[in-house]
Design an enzyme around this catalytic site. Structure first.
Site, PDB file in Angstrom:
ATOM      1  N   SER A  22     -22.650 -43.693 -13.576  1.00 46.99           N
ATOM      2  CA  SER A  22     -21.760 -43.101 -12.586  1.00 46.99           C
ATOM      3  C   SER A  22     -21.886 -41.578 -12.592  1.00 46.99           C
ATOM      4  O   SER A  22     -21.768 -40.928 -11.552  1.00 46.99           O
ATOM      5  CB  SER A  22     -20.312 -43.506 -12.875  1.00 46.99           C
ATOM      6  OG  SER A  22     -19.932 -43.101 -14.179  1.00 46.99           O
ATOM      7  N   TYR A  53     -15.812 -43.346 -11.871  1.00 46.90           N
ATOM      8  CA  TYR A  53     -15.488 -44.759 -11.681  1.00 46.90           C
ATOM      9  C   TYR A  53     -14.121 -45.112 -12.271  1.00 46.90           C
ATOM     10  O   TYR A  53     -13.530 -46.121 -11.902  1.00 46.90           O
ATOM     11  CB  TYR A  53     -16.553 -45.636 -12.353  1.00 46.90           C
ATOM     12  CG  TYR A  53     -17.821 -45.802 -11.542  1.00 46.90           C
ATOM     13  CD1 TYR A  53     -17.986 -45.203 -10.300  1.00 46.90           C
ATOM     14  CD2 TYR A  53     -18.868 -46.582 -12.030  1.00 46.90           C
ATOM     15  CE1 TYR A  53     -19.144 -45.364  -9.572  1.00 46.90           C
ATOM     16  CE2 TYR A  53     -20.034 -46.758 -11.309  1.00 46.90           C
ATOM     17  CZ  TYR A  53     -20.174 -46.143 -10.080  1.00 46.90           C
ATOM     18  OH  TYR A  53     -21.332 -46.323  -9.364  1.00 46.90           O
ATOM     19  N   CYS A  85     -24.312 -48.031 -18.009  1.00 45.53           N
ATOM     20  CA  CYS A  85     -22.889 -47.849 -17.713  1.00 45.53           C
ATOM     21  C   CYS A  85     -22.170 -49.148 -18.051  1.00 45.53           C
ATOM     22  O   CYS A  85     -22.476 -50.195 -17.461  1.00 45.53           O
ATOM     23  CB  CYS A  85     -22.701 -47.494 -16.242  1.00 45.53           C
ATOM     24  SG  CYS A  85     -20.982 -47.354 -15.703  1.00 45.53           S
ATOM     25  N   ASN A  86     -21.245 -49.099 -19.008  1.00 46.67           N
ATOM     26  CA  ASN A  86     -20.502 -50.299 -19.379  1.00 46.67           C
ATOM     27  C   ASN A  86     -19.680 -50.825 -18.226  1.00 46.67           C
ATOM     28  O   ASN A  86     -19.579 -52.036 -18.002  1.00 46.67           O
ATOM     29  CB  ASN A  86     -19.593 -49.994 -20.581  1.00 46.67           C
ATOM     30  CG  ASN A  86     -20.361 -49.889 -21.879  1.00 46.67           C
ATOM     31  OD1 ASN A  86     -20.626 -50.865 -22.553  1.00 46.67           O
ATOM     32  ND2 ASN A  86     -20.729 -48.661 -22.239  1.00 46.67           N
ATOM     33  N   CYS A 199     -18.860 -46.379 -24.143  1.00 46.57           N
ATOM     34  CA  CYS A 199     -19.105 -45.696 -22.871  1.00 46.57           C
ATOM     35  C   CYS A 199     -20.302 -44.797 -23.109  1.00 46.57           C
ATOM     36  O   CYS A 199     -20.349 -44.073 -24.109  1.00 46.57           O
ATOM     37  CB  CYS A 199     -17.882 -44.882 -22.447  1.00 46.57           C
ATOM     38  SG  CYS A 199     -18.183 -43.823 -20.991  1.00 46.57           S
TER      39      CYS A 199
END
Length: 295
Positions: A22, A53, A85-86, A199
């Site tokens: 993101s 996000y 990105c988790n 993250c």
């Protein structure tokens, strides 16, 4: 045929990977990939037009992510697309895979390796609030940490701190101490010896977290695992490495609207910028959600 498992194998990987996040958090994954597979051409991509996000609903992100991925892959034409990105992985990994024609590597919190490293069987999970609340995260805990204690804390402020550090700023250590303090003060926090950085932004501030922690703990992230899985895909595809092409950061907003981000991208080895349009019609297409590295 023996599966590639060590750094000598991964050194032989070639081709083109496009790493996505993101914001700037995925730059840590891009660095890890370039470290283990220096012959791979790595480009970066960020959904700057929709960042952050953390303040978007799951429904909004599920609608947007497959369209964003498709637009970025069309622009970058990689051999493999890496969702560093988790949030994106836990929400729409299967939908992105269904939309694209190239392999997709996803990201999940490094709960399994953290449990393996813990001597006290007590680990912290430091993530965004969204990752903390999603059922997929709890499923990972149930699968890999059923007999362990997992202390969870979601911090959106730590994302902002990581973005600031990536821009070259130096937030006070007190801010990092406050961002992770709930892990140490929670019930069982005195036994916690390992913290999962769930993250991809957070490894950017590992040094600050270590320096501001009330006592030493291990910090574990998924960066190396994601890089290894990406290298495995590229070894299987045996694509030639791009030559005479500048490392590019693809963004979803106008370059003129990026503020200091161009300097950040350049600092991490992506001096060339290209903006990518994400169509409104494509972005509104409905999808169904899905929940170390994935496939």
């Amino acid at each position: 045929m023996r599966a590639p498992t060590d750094r000598d194998d991964f050194q032989n990987a070639s081709g083109h990977a496009l790493v996505f996040d993101s914001g700037v958090g995925g730059l840590t994954v891009a660095q890890a990939l370039k470290s283990i597979s220096p012959a791979v051409h790595v480009d970066y991509s960020a959904d700057t037009g929709y960042f952050p996000y953390g303040d978007k609903s799951d429904e909004e992100l599920r609608r947007r992510l497959p369209a964003v991925a498709a637009a970025l892959v069309e622009a970058g034409k990689p051999d493999v697309f890496v969702i560093a990105c988790n949030t994106a992985s836990t929400l729409a990994l299967d939908e992105v895979r269904a939309r694209l024609t190239v392999p997709v590597v996803g990201t999940v919190p490094a709960i399994k390796p953290a449990i393996a490293e813990s001597d006290t069987n007590t680990v912290g999970l430091l993530a965004t609030p969204g990752t903390i609340r999603r059922p997929y995260t709890q499923d990972l805990i149930d699968e890999f940490a059923r007999d362990a204690t997992v202390i969870k804390h979601g911090s959106q402020s730590l994302v902002a701190l990581a973005e600031a550090v990536a821009r070259g700023e130096s937030p006070p250590l007190k801010a990092f101490a406050e961002a992770q303090a709930p892990l140490f003060s929670a019930n069982g926090g005195d036994r916690m010896d390992t913290v999962v950085l769930a993250c991809t932004h957070f490894p950017l501030v590992r040094a600050q977290l270590e320096a501001s922690a009330p006592r030493p703990v291990r910090y574990v992230d998924s960066g190396d695992a994601i890089a290894r899985q990406t290298a495995r895909h590229l070894l299987a595809k045996r694509r030639p490495t791009l030559v005479d092409r500048r490392a590019t950061a693809f963004v979803t907003s106008s370059v003129d609207e990026l503020g200091g981000l161009p300097l950040t991208f350049k600092r991490f080895g992506f001096p060339h910028l290209q903006d990518v349009s994400v169509g409104v019609e494509a972005t509104s297409t409905a999808t169904v959600s899905s929940a170390g590295a994935r496939r």
